[in-house]
Design a protein around this motif. Structure first.
Motif, PDB file in Angstrom:
ATOM      1  N   LEU A   1       0.767  -1.299   0.088  1.00 26.94           N
ATOM      2  CA  LEU A   1       0.208   0.004  -0.193  1.00 26.94           C
ATOM      3  C   LEU A   1       0.883   1.227   0.230  1.00 26.94           C
ATOM      4  CD1 LEU A   1      -2.690  -0.870   2.613  1.00 26.94           C
ATOM      5  CD2 LEU A   1      -2.717  -1.097   0.348  1.00 26.94           C
ATOM      6  N   PRO A   2       0.315   2.290  -0.575  1.00 26.16           N
ATOM      7  CA  PRO A   2       1.184   3.678  -0.732  1.00 26.16           C
ATOM      8  C   PRO A   2       1.555   4.227   0.725  1.00 26.16           C
ATOM      9  CG  PRO A   2      -0.808   3.783  -2.022  1.00 26.16           C
ATOM     10  CD  PRO A   2      -0.874   2.515  -1.368  1.00 26.16           C
ATOM     11  N   ARG A   3       0.539   3.891   1.793  1.00 24.81           N
ATOM     12  CA  ARG A   3       1.185   4.398   3.163  1.00 24.81           C
ATOM     13  C   ARG A   3       2.204   3.711   3.632  1.00 24.81           C
ATOM     14  NH1 ARG A   3      -1.295   1.107   6.980  1.00 24.81           N
ATOM     15  NH2 ARG A   3      -2.914  -0.016   6.595  1.00 24.81           N
ATOM     16  N   VAL A   4       2.440   2.414   3.211  1.00 25.38           N
ATOM     17  CA  VAL A   4       3.658   1.727   3.738  1.00 25.38           C
ATOM     18  C   VAL A   4       4.769   2.346   3.302  1.00 25.38           C
ATOM     19  CG1 VAL A   4       4.838  -0.379   3.586  1.00 25.38           C
ATOM     20  CG2 VAL A   4       2.267  -0.478   3.878  1.00 25.38           C
ATOM     21  N   ARG A   5       4.831   2.800   1.894  1.00 24.77           N
ATOM     22  CA  ARG A   5       6.109   3.312   1.098  1.00 24.77           C
ATOM     23  C   ARG A   5       6.444   4.413   1.954  1.00 24.77           C
ATOM     24  NH1 ARG A   5       4.896   3.057  -4.596  1.00 24.77           N
ATOM     25  NH2 ARG A   5       3.075   1.829  -3.709  1.00 24.77           N
ATOM     26  N   HIS A   6       5.091   5.315   2.144  1.00 27.51           N
ATOM     27  CA  HIS A   6       5.369   6.891   2.690  1.00 27.51           C
ATOM     28  C   HIS A   6       6.167   6.565   4.049  1.00 27.51           C
ATOM     29  CE1 HIS A   6       2.208   8.414  -0.248  1.00 27.51           C
ATOM     30  NE2 HIS A   6       3.024   8.433  -0.600  1.00 27.51           N
ATOM     31  N   GLU A   7       5.418   5.944   4.920  1.00 31.10           N
ATOM     32  CA  GLU A   7       5.862   5.444   6.216  1.00 31.10           C
ATOM     33  C   GLU A   7       7.413   5.270   6.328  1.00 31.10           C
ATOM     34  OE1 GLU A   7       3.290   3.440   9.499  1.00 31.10           O
ATOM     35  OE2 GLU A   7       4.847   2.048   8.821  1.00 31.10           O
ATOM     36  N   GLU A   8       7.698   4.298   5.269  1.00 29.38           N
ATOM     37  CA  GLU A   8       9.095   3.832   5.338  1.00 29.38           C
ATOM     38  C   GLU A   8      10.040   4.969   4.896  1.00 29.38           C
ATOM     39  OE1 GLU A   8       9.567   0.615   5.849  1.00 29.38           O
ATOM     40  OE2 GLU A   8      11.655   0.499   5.362  1.00 29.38           O
ATOM     41  N   ARG A   9       9.698   5.853   4.019  1.00 32.87           N
ATOM     42  CA  ARG A   9      10.695   6.827   3.644  1.00 32.87           C
ATOM     43  C   ARG A   9      10.627   7.904   4.632  1.00 32.87           C
ATOM     44  NH1 ARG A   9       8.057   9.000  -0.995  1.00 32.87           N
ATOM     45  NH2 ARG A   9       8.101   6.685  -2.010  1.00 32.87           N
ATOM     46  N   ARG A  10       9.514   8.186   5.371  1.00 28.25           N
ATOM     47  CA  ARG A  10       9.704   9.284   6.443  1.00 28.25           C
ATOM     48  C   ARG A  10      10.549   8.985   7.473  1.00 28.25           C
ATOM     49  NH1 ARG A  10       4.382   9.603   7.043  1.00 28.25           N
ATOM     50  NH2 ARG A  10       4.300   8.599   9.141  1.00 28.25           N
ATOM     51  N   HIS A  11      10.400   7.569   8.046  1.00 25.45           N
ATOM     52  CA  HIS A  11      11.314   7.050   9.035  1.00 25.45           C
ATOM     53  C   HIS A  11      12.629   7.068   8.704  1.00 25.45           C
ATOM     54  CE1 HIS A  11       7.903   6.884  12.019  1.00 25.45           C
ATOM     55  NE2 HIS A  11       7.239   6.716  11.051  1.00 25.45           N
ATOM     56  N   ARG A  12      12.808   6.492   7.319  1.00 28.33           N
ATOM     57  CA  ARG A  12      14.231   6.350   7.242  1.00 28.33           C
ATOM     58  C   ARG A  12      15.017   7.668   7.264  1.00 28.33           C
ATOM     59  NH1 ARG A  12      14.806   3.788   1.479  1.00 28.33           N
ATOM     60  NH2 ARG A  12      13.424   2.199   2.459  1.00 28.33           N
TER      61      ARG A  12
END
Lengths: 294, 272, 373
Positions: free
Chosen positions: B118-129
């Motif tokens: 899901l897109p929110r998974v990718r967003h979350e990943e990028r933000r936290h990285r």
């Protein structure tokens, strides 16, 4: 009387399972590996006994079988220690690989024949307390009790036993104190293999018809035993073995009234008991609760 | 900001009393050191606070909440982070992955959402990285994100351990010997780092450390343990003057030496 | 390590120098494109090979899906399971039962639309995994492995005795899968592609390939992201995982359930390929085969599990096909060294050799080769 007869039969079968379970636990305590090749080692020993017995007599053949099984176990131990890892999951899986090799070879050799041990008890039976018991089972119980007693005596009273227990409890400290881990490992595997062969001989005897190529799976009946008793408890192994033997015999003996559970439920019943014990006590009845090391 | 309060904690292993009627309080925004000879119960105390051991008696509270019986992940979720003494990293995984795992309590993506990508998974990943990389630079790891943690030098692995604890954005950080085994100049880098964790990030620190000069230099408050009991509690100067502390560190007879030096000497003899 | 702590305070961003991440991102993208392109020839295979070859590939792909689930469980999470064959069986039999003809001779069925039945079967295997969570959440590593043996033997007993549902010893038939009247594992209605008749096996090839791709994508995402990282730390240091906020018990149960969904999916596809299922297939030996695949491929490696799954499934079938031309192989059942036996020896030896020499399996070997080139 039938209940008593079943109970005695169950205990005698259980004492045989106890031997297998004790071997598992000895190996586990010595090296933290669950030897999944145990069934094949049992069958190797039994095969040697069956082959030699007609030529050299039962006792000599039995001795040879025990030695063969112990040597087989040592070979597995050497393979396990050749792996450059201490990951017990990897090492246990390695023993599965050895089991596949041994089982394939043994299956091929044994084919469709049934291994008989040429034991002196044959199919004779004896009356005890109003019950009729096969002499082979009485012999099995007597021998098991002697072996188990000897095992505990060695394990608790001798210098060697103290070393084994010390390395089981804390390998690093034991090594620092000059205890040779390799010798402890070899000894525990050899003992495990030898015990498996003795169990195999009795499993082949009356009232069973002998061992066929699938007998390696019978050794797996000791798995519920060690989990019920607790993987790291020698006393638990004996207790677990007896529970499995009695459960199996009682269920098989009452097969007609338990028909709704399906045919051959006796072999599955120990696993059901094992699951129930796991739900209640995840580390088994006598196993030590593992402290999360931080 | 929450206060950590230990009240009358007792912990027994068989017949051994690891902790005996131990009480102390960590005030928000302070560096609080927990010192004592080997086997005094410092690690047991950490394990009780972080929920790995449950005490036989007494209570631990964080803010208004009793956390004595909570499990480690529940305590982590309440903002208590922990860096382990013996470097508990995934050696084969990259530095970045080792740090990202500490974001667990701050992120949501579960098995289903992740499988579906899901897109929110990718967003979350990028933000936290991004945030985690910031923290890695903060502890002085530079740009070693893609290296497997096990391939780093010892000092860097200690820093990853520290960065991981920081990556969970804790309110209170438990630091178990963050500078142990490091050469002196690196030890002082870590000391600076602990101070800036308090000052720049506003995180309270409970610190176990054997290096006495370092403890005395950076701690706002010190609790001294011996045989699981608290034998002193106060500012560094107060503690240094305490006769019990001098006795514990020197054996029964207090010598003519200054306690600080004595403590330091003891540390040296322990590490050698 | 020249930087000191104080000049790294937040608000003082260091000049960006992250070429490492950028190149690895590009390499990653190129690799992804190459992987997708490699699917094209795979899609053309049914145009050239006949059904007796295709079935080897179909079974291999179905098994690879199950192996992916197991490699997540054993490799990524460090939780051993010998019960994988049980969950494969749940998938296979649940599909056969749900899609089965209610009026079929002697064996019951629900007569549901087969696509719905497939879905139910996958959910059922997941539920079976979930039901085991009181055990799977509390035991760890090897201990879970031996405890999971219970499921294999209890499962075997149920398969042989719940005759109305499973057909007992004799097994039961499996209805073909169809979507909107178009069979995906059968020959109706007729279909020709570029002059090649597309029967059941040709169609099933595409279904298996599509599901395999989905499985690879999903599992890789899990391994690379939040759940995978939590599982890896749980494997390497459960105490640290707890202190990082990972609910260790819940994650153990979750990964066990997740892996049983993959097993169930493999079960449905296997059943469709066999068209008839018997309990003798879903034994401990199958569980050990699955374990062998993940070990040969490299524990925790999704690509390795696929390679291992294809290899372990195909080897005995290929050897059997070539028995005639391979002089040293005896005919099956003749008592000599036959194809099944030779492959068992090969698998046992590979298990031992890989674990002694290269516990990382194919995955590590291929990584090393790529680095050298």
């Amino acid at each position: 009387m039938k209940a008593l007869q079943l109970l005695l039969l169950g205990l005698s079968l259980g004492s045989i399972y106890s031997l297998i379970a004790l071997g598992f636990v000895a190996i586990y305590k010595g090296t933290k590996v669950i030897n999944m090749a145990h069934g094949s080692i049992l069958l190797t020993g039994a095969y040697v006994v069956a082959m030699l017995s007609p030529h050299v007599g039962f006792l000599a053949a039995a001795a040879a079988g025990v030695v063969a099984a112990a040597v087989g176990a040592i070979v597995v131990e050497r393979l396990v220690s050749a792996a450059r890892t201490t990951d017990h999951l990897v090492l246990t899986t390695l023993t599965i690989g050895v089991d596949v090799l041994l089982a394939t070879e043994l299956t091929h050799r044994i084919g469709s024949s049934v291994l008989t041990m040429g034991d002196p008890w044959k199919d004779r039976q004896t009356e005890i307390m109003g019950t009729v018991l096969p002499q082979a089972r009485i012999g099995a119980t007597a021998v098991s009790v002697l072996i188990i007693a000897a095992f505990f005596l060695v394990f608790h009273k001798t210098n060697f036993g103290v070393r084994m227990r010390a390395s089981a409890d804390d390998p690093r400290t034991a090594a620092l104190m000059g205890i040779d881990q390799r010798r402890v490992a070899l000894a525990s595997w050899a003992i495990g293999g030898g015990l498996a062969c003795v169990a195999g001989i009795f499993l082949a005897a009356f009232p069973n018809p002998g061992l066929d190529q699938t007998a390696g799976l019978i050794a797996l009946n000791a798995i519920p035993a060690i989990i019920i008793g607790g993987l790291d408890s020698t006393e638990g192994a004996v207790l677990g073995g007896l529970i499995v033997g009695v459960t199996q015999t009682l269920v098989d003996g009452n097969a007609s009234s338990l028909h709704f559970l399906g045919e051959g439920f006796g072999t599955v019943a120990p696993y059901v008991v094992m699951l129930l014990v796991l739900l209640w006590r995840p580390s088994g009845l006598l196993g030590s609760k593992e402290l999360n090391r931080v | 900001m929450n206060v950590l309060r230990l009240q009358r904690i007792s912990l027994r292993f068989g017949g051994v009393r690891a902790l005996d009627d131990l009480s102390f309080t960590v005030e928000p925004g302070t560096v609080h050191a927990l010192i004592g000879p080997n086997g005094a119960g410092k690690s047991s105390c950490f394990n009780v606070i972080s929920g790995h051991y449950h005490p036989d008696d007494g209570s631990v509270s964080f803010g208004d909440e009793d956390i004595t019986q909570l499990s480690p992940h529940q305590i982590a979720r309440r903002g208590v982070g922990r860096a382990f003494q013996n470097i508990a990293l995934s050696a084969h995984e990259t530095v970045l992955d080792n740090l990202m795992v500490a974001r667990h309590r701050l992120t949501r993506s579960g098995f289903v959402a992740t499988s579906l990508g899901l897109p929110r998974v990718r967003h979350e990943e990028r933000r936290h990285r991004e945030r985690v990389m910031e923290i890695a630079r903060f502890v002085g790891l530079g740009e070693k994100f893609d290296r497997p943690a096990g391939a780093l030098a010892y000092g860097d692995r200690k820093r990853v351990e520290l960065a991981r604890a920081l990556s969970s954005e804790p309110e209170l950080l438990l630091l178990d010997e963050p500078a142990a085994g490091m050469p002196t100049h690196e030890k002082w880098e870590i000391a600076h780092l602990v101070v800036s964790v308090r000052d720049a990030l506003g995180i309270s620190v409970l610190l176990v450390e054997h290096d006495m000069p370092m403890v005395m230099a950076i701690a706002d408050r010190v609790t001294v343990l011996d045989f699981g009991r608290r034998i002193a509690d106060g500012t560094p100067t107060e503690v240094q003057r305490s006769p019990e502390v001098i006795a514990a560190y020197l054996g029964s007879s207090p010598g003519p030496e200054e306690p600080e030096n004595a403590a330091a000497r003891r540390t040296r003899s322990e590490t050698s | 390590m020249s930087e000191t702590a104080t000049d790294l305070l937040p608000g003082e961003p260091k000049p960006a120098r992250r070429p490492v991440l950028n190149t690895s991102g590009r390499v990653e993208r190129l690799r992804k494109i190459a992987l997708w392109l490699s699917l094209l020839p795979l899609a053309a295979v049914p145009l050239y090979l006949d059904g007796s070859w295709l079935i080897i590939g179909i079974l291999g792909m179905a098994t690879a899906i199950g192996a992916i689930g197991l490699t997540l469980l054993v490799g990524t999470a460090g939780q051993l399971s010998l019960a994988h064959s049980f969950f494969v069986a749940v998938g296979a039999y649940a599909y056969a039962y749900a899609a089965g003809d209610p009026a079929g001779g002697g064996v019951e069925g629900l007569g549901l639309p087969s696509a719905l039945a497939a879905l139910i079967a996958i959910v059922a295997s997941g539920l079976a995994g979930l039901l085991f969570s009181p055990v799977s959440a509390r035991l760890k590593g090897v201990y879970l492995g031996v405890a999971s043996l219970a499921l294999v033997f209890i499962g075997d007993h149920v398969l042989k005795n719940a005759t109305p549902v499973t057909g007992g010893y004799n097994g039961r038939e499996v209805a073909p899968l169809s979507v909107g009247g178009f069979e995906l594992s059968g020959g109706s209605p007729d279909l020709w592609v570029l002059g090649v008749p597309y029967g059941g096996r040709e169609r099933l090839w595409y279904l298996a390939l599509a599901v395999l791709v989905l499985a690879v994508v999903a599992a890789s995402r899990i391994a690379r992201n939040r759940p995978g990282r939590a599982l890896q730390l749980m494997r390497d240091n459960p105490a640290a995982a707890g202190s990082m906020g990972v609910p260790v018990q819940r994650y153990k149960a979750a990964v066990f359930t997740y892996s049983s969904v993959f097993a169930g999916t493999a079960g449905v596809l296997t059943a469709l390929a066999f068209e008839f299922i018997v309990p003798q297939y879903f034994t401990l030996e199958l569980s050990i085969s699955y374990l062998t695949m993940t070990i040969i491929g490299g524990l925790g490696s999704v690509a390795g599990a696929v390679a291992g799954g294809l290899f372990v499934t195909a080897l005995p079938l290929l050897l059997e096909r070539f028995t005639g031309s391979l002089g040293f192989l005896a005919a099956p059942g003749s008592g000599g060294l036959d194809a099944a036996m030779l492959s068992r020896f090969a698998f046992g030896a590979l298990l031992v050799l890989v674990l002694i020499c290269e516990p990382g399996g194919l995955a590590v070997l291929s990584r090393r080769l790529r680095r050298r080139s």
